[in-house]
Design an enzyme around this catalytic site. Structure first.
Site, PDB file in Angstrom:
ATOM      1  N   CYS A 142       1.059  -1.086  -0.196  1.00 30.33           N
ATOM      2  CA  CYS A 142      -0.095  -0.351  -0.256  1.00 30.33           C
ATOM      3  C   CYS A 142       0.616   0.770  -0.383  1.00 30.33           C
ATOM      4  O   CYS A 142       1.712   1.189  -0.469  1.00 30.33           O
ATOM      5  CB  CYS A 142      -1.029  -0.357   1.533  1.00 30.33           C
ATOM      6  SG  CYS A 142      -2.363   1.148   1.012  1.00 30.33           S
ATOM      7  N   HIS A 235      -4.896  -5.141  -0.478  1.00 29.50           N
ATOM      8  CA  HIS A 235      -4.638  -5.431   0.757  1.00 29.50           C
ATOM      9  C   HIS A 235      -4.944  -7.352   0.946  1.00 29.50           C
ATOM     10  O   HIS A 235      -5.821  -7.870   1.061  1.00 29.50           O
ATOM     11  CB  HIS A 235      -5.000  -4.872   2.006  1.00 29.50           C
ATOM     12  CG  HIS A 235      -4.638  -3.554   2.211  1.00 29.50           C
ATOM     13  ND1 HIS A 235      -3.818  -3.375   2.858  1.00 29.50           N
ATOM     14  CD2 HIS A 235      -4.821  -2.713   1.419  1.00 29.50           C
ATOM     15  CE1 HIS A 235      -2.825  -2.520   3.232  1.00 29.50           C
ATOM     16  NE2 HIS A 235      -3.766  -1.297   1.849  1.00 29.50           N
ATOM     17  N   GLU A 237      -3.841  -9.392   2.402  1.00 30.25           N
ATOM     18  CA  GLU A 237      -3.459 -10.084   3.885  1.00 30.25           C
ATOM     19  C   GLU A 237      -4.859  -9.118   5.058  1.00 30.25           C
ATOM     20  O   GLU A 237      -5.160  -9.830   5.995  1.00 30.25           O
ATOM     21  CB  GLU A 237      -2.188  -9.355   5.039  1.00 30.25           C
ATOM     22  CG  GLU A 237      -2.514  -7.758   5.159  1.00 30.25           C
ATOM     23  CD  GLU A 237      -2.243  -5.852   4.493  1.00 30.25           C
ATOM     24  OE1 GLU A 237      -2.063  -5.397   4.359  1.00 30.25           O
ATOM     25  OE2 GLU A 237      -2.477  -7.496   3.347  1.00 30.25           O
TER      26      GLU A 237
END
EC number: 2.3.1.31
Length: 301
Positions: A142, A235, A237
């Site tokens: 990011c 993202h 994760e």
């Protein structure tokens, strides 16, 4: 193989409850193998959540991983207790003489601020430079990815008129790449950011290649072989409810798209990206393992 983290790190209980094998230092010492040494430079305010999310993905890979938590040396966290930071994090100044197989640099909630005005920008620049001599491979995430591209290649970020938030369909442009192995031709990725890097700003002749992007939210994943870095703007994760938590934190201002069933914030979202996250992080760890020197001292030579 399991991941080794501190015995009393909060993430341990969460991961063990999920069935992730977490190894103690004593158990790790019994195995006659060299573990992968991975540093996590955690720039996120909620450090415990980010630790858990990254450790979950690394702990599912078939290699023994030692995850070391690193922080900016001269920055005081306002959202995570000083006790937690002191117990589990090492300032970068304390590890700068050491070498790592991998480094993960997270995002940070500073996307709307010019890089040079971020309080820890000078140290982060030194960390990026250090990664070229002391780290075999880096994964930037990011804002961390935007910052790395700006530092190494001078690529500017662009502010968005509104927050890009939701789960978006992405196209796999390089299925033969070792980073993309096993990922489908199209796959879902959570997005949560206020800025973007644009394809037309990528300089020619630097070896940068776009591995995945979205028609709605733009670039997602860039391979940067010259810097031995994978830049991930989104993202994989994220937990199932991370976007819901952000929506509540933002007081309902930015409804995540393609996330809540029927766009009803009371409805339980389905996690359609979990397997994609495991594949990407597994590929990154595997490729790092295949190419890193056996002797850590040889990294950077």
């Amino acid at each position: 193989m399991p991941i080794r983290i501190a015995d009393n790190l909060p993430a341990r209980r969460t991961l063990e409850a999920e069935g992730v094998i977490v190894m103690s230092e004593t158990e790790a010492a019994r195995q006659d193998i060299r573990p992968m040494r991975i540093a996590l430079l955690n720039l996120m305010p909620d450090k415990i959540t980010t630790e858990t999310q990254i450790a979950r993905l690394l702990g599912a890979t078939p290699l023994q991983v030692d995850l070391e938590l690193v922080r900016i040396s001269d920055h005081v966290s306002k959202n995570t207790s000083a006790g937690h930071i002191s117990a589990f994090y090492r300032p970068w100044d304390d590890v700068r003489a050491e070498k790592y197989d991998g480094l993960i640099v997270t995002g940070a909630p500073v996307e709307t601020i010019p890089y040079e005005e971020v309080s820890y920008w000078d140290e982060l620049r030194r960390i990026f430079d250090w990664s070229q001599s002391n780290v075999h491979r880096t994964l930037s995430v990011c804002w961390g990815a935007m910052a790395a591209l700006y530092h190494f290649h001078g690529i500017e970020k662009h502010g968005l008129p509104t927050k890009a938030s939701g789960v978006f369909r992405h196209v796999n442009h390089a299925p033969a790449s070792p980073w993309m192995r096993g990922l489908p031709d199209v796959f879902d990725v959570p997005v949560s950011r206020w800025s973007e890097v644009r394809r037309e700003d990528l300089p020619e002749g630097r070896g940068l290649s776009v591995l995945a992007d979205s028609a709605e939210t733009g670039l997602c994943l860039i391979d940067d072989p010259a810097m031995r870095t994978l830049h991930m703007f989104n993202h994989l994760e994220y937990d199932t409810l991370t976007l819901a938590g952000e929506y509540a934190r933002d007081e309902g201002k930015y409804l995540p798209r393609n996330y809540f069933p029927g766009d009803d914030p009371q409805a339980m979202p389905a996690n359609t990206w979990r397997g994609h996250g495991h594949l990407l992080y597994g590929n990154w760890i595997n490729e790092t393992y295949q190419t890193t020197p056996y002797d850590l001292a040889d990294i950077g030579r």
